[in-house]
Design a protein around this motif. Structure first.
Motif, short mmCIF file in Angstrom:
data_model
loop_
_atom_site.label_atom_id
_atom_site.label_comp_id
_atom_site.label_asym_id
_atom_site.label_seq_id
_atom_site.Cartn_x
_atom_site.Cartn_y
_atom_site.Cartn_z
N ARG A 285 -8.09 9.10 5.65
CA ARG A 285 -7.73 7.55 6.55
C ARG A 285 -8.78 7.11 8.05
NH1 ARG A 285 -7.45 2.99 4.77
NH2 ARG A 285 -6.33 1.57 6.65
N ALA B 3 6.31 8.27 7.94
CA ALA B 3 4.64 7.46 7.18
C ALA B 3 4.67 6.04 7.33
CB ALA B 3 5.47 7.11 5.90
N HIS C 177 1.23 4.68 1.46
CA HIS C 177 0.28 6.02 2.56
C HIS C 177 1.19 6.83 2.49
CE1 HIS C 177 -2.46 2.85 4.73
NE2 HIS C 177 -1.80 1.81 4.42
N GLY D 265 -3.41 3.56 -0.33
CA GLY D 265 -3.77 4.08 -0.07
C GLY D 265 -4.40 5.68 0.64
N ASP D 266 -5.06 6.00 1.59
CA ASP D 266 -5.18 7.45 2.08
C ASP D 266 -3.76 8.59 1.65
OD1 ASP D 266 -8.29 7.12 1.77
OD2 ASP D 266 -7.31 5.66 3.79
N ASP D 267 -4.20 9.48 1.27
CA ASP D 267 -3.12 10.85 1.04
C ASP D 267 -3.04 11.31 2.27
OD1 ASP D 267 -2.20 10.03 -0.92
OD2 ASP D 267 -3.46 11.07 -2.53
N THR E 65 0.63 -1.12 -0.03
CA THR E 65 0.28 -0.25 0.35
C THR E 65 0.75 1.36 -0.01
OG1 THR E 65 -1.98 -1.18 1.76
CG2 THR E 65 -1.85 1.47 1.08
N ALA F 204 0.93 -2.58 7.19
CA ALA F 204 0.46 -3.10 6.23
C ALA F 204 0.98 -3.49 5.15
CB ALA F 204 0.69 -1.33 5.41
N VAL G 190 1.46 5.81 10.12
CA VAL G 190 0.50 4.18 9.70
C VAL G 190 0.21 3.59 11.67
CG1 VAL G 190 0.56 2.17 8.88
CG2 VAL G 190 1.44 4.11 7.38
#
Length: 245
Positions: free
Chosen positions: A172, A222, A113, A165-167, A111, A123, A226
């Protein structure tokens, strides 16, 4: 063996072209839409004439319906925000060049992210059973985290399924709250009940597992975000579980 790709979607105009472009090599593409209003259906029809609009019955039921429309028994299920990498496509074609003994294949999912592809945290590898023989496998009827159950051996592919994934943290968190509520209801149906101790212990344990044991610290900010979001998801799941009647 021929393979049919199935995609279910709702308002995925931002993502679906990438998903469909990545599976042009398949023998058949089937899209089941749940009533999009953003042009998703028009985009899908540029890639396949097998586009069906159907009311939403739940994740597993919609994916099972999509598989029922296929002309071929081997199904590759892809979400609209996923991409089949060229390496994974070649591997799938290779395993289906004969009649596999396996009932299904799982694949690692990587993913992106916050703009970074992650091979750490919870992830990754995030194995997903997505390639299956519908004669020997089907989708479990769950409200969330739907998965394929197979009546036969399941093998593992090497190459990655890519997931956008979401930015942003806000996007998110919105998605995680939705999944947390569905997960809590599924847990409640199975007889699980939430207590203060679970709410206190499980979220930090989830963060430590993701950030330390699964090396999220190697992916900088990141990896930290996450891992923190994983703890947030676990917290919300047990919080919802406590208030379900």
């Amino acid at each position: 063996m021929k393979v049919s790709v199935t995609i279910i979607c709702l308002n995925e105009a931002t993502h679906i072209e990438g998903a469909l472009s990545s599976v042009r090599w398949a023998d058949e593409i089937i899209v089941v839409d749940s009533g999009s209003t953003d042009g998703t259906v028009d985009i899908a029809r540029r890639f396949t004439d097998k586009v069906v609009v159907r009311e939403w019955p739940g994740y597993a039921a919609q994916k099972e319906f999509a598989a029922s429309l296929a002309s071929n028994d081997w199904i590759l299920s892809v979400d609209a925000d996923e991409r089949v990498s060229p390496e994974l496509a070649a591997e799938i074609r290779s395993v289906l060049s004969s009649d596999p003994a396996q009932a299904a294949f799982r694949m690692p999912r990587m993913t992106r992210h916050f703009g970074r592809w992650l091979r750490t945290t919870d992830a990754y590898p995030d194995y997903q059973v997505r390639l299956y023989d519908r004669r020997r496998a089907h989708w479990k009827p769950l409200d969330v985290h739907e998965s394929v159950t197979a009546d036969g051996p399941v093998a593992t592919l090497r190459n990655d399924l890519l997931h956008e994934g979401d930015d942003t943290m806000a996007a998110r968190k919105d998605k995680l709250r939705h999944y947390a509520e569905l997960s809590a209801r599924e847990m409640h149906r199975r007889g699980r009940r939430g207590g203060a101790l679970a709410l206190l212990l499980h979220p930090p344990a989830a963060f430590l597992r993701s950030y330390l044991l699964r090396r999220g610290f190697l992916d900088g900010s990141a990896g930290f975000r996450v891992s923190a979001l994983q703890a947030y998801y676990v917290y919300m799941k047990f919080a919802y579980l406590r208030v379900i009647k």
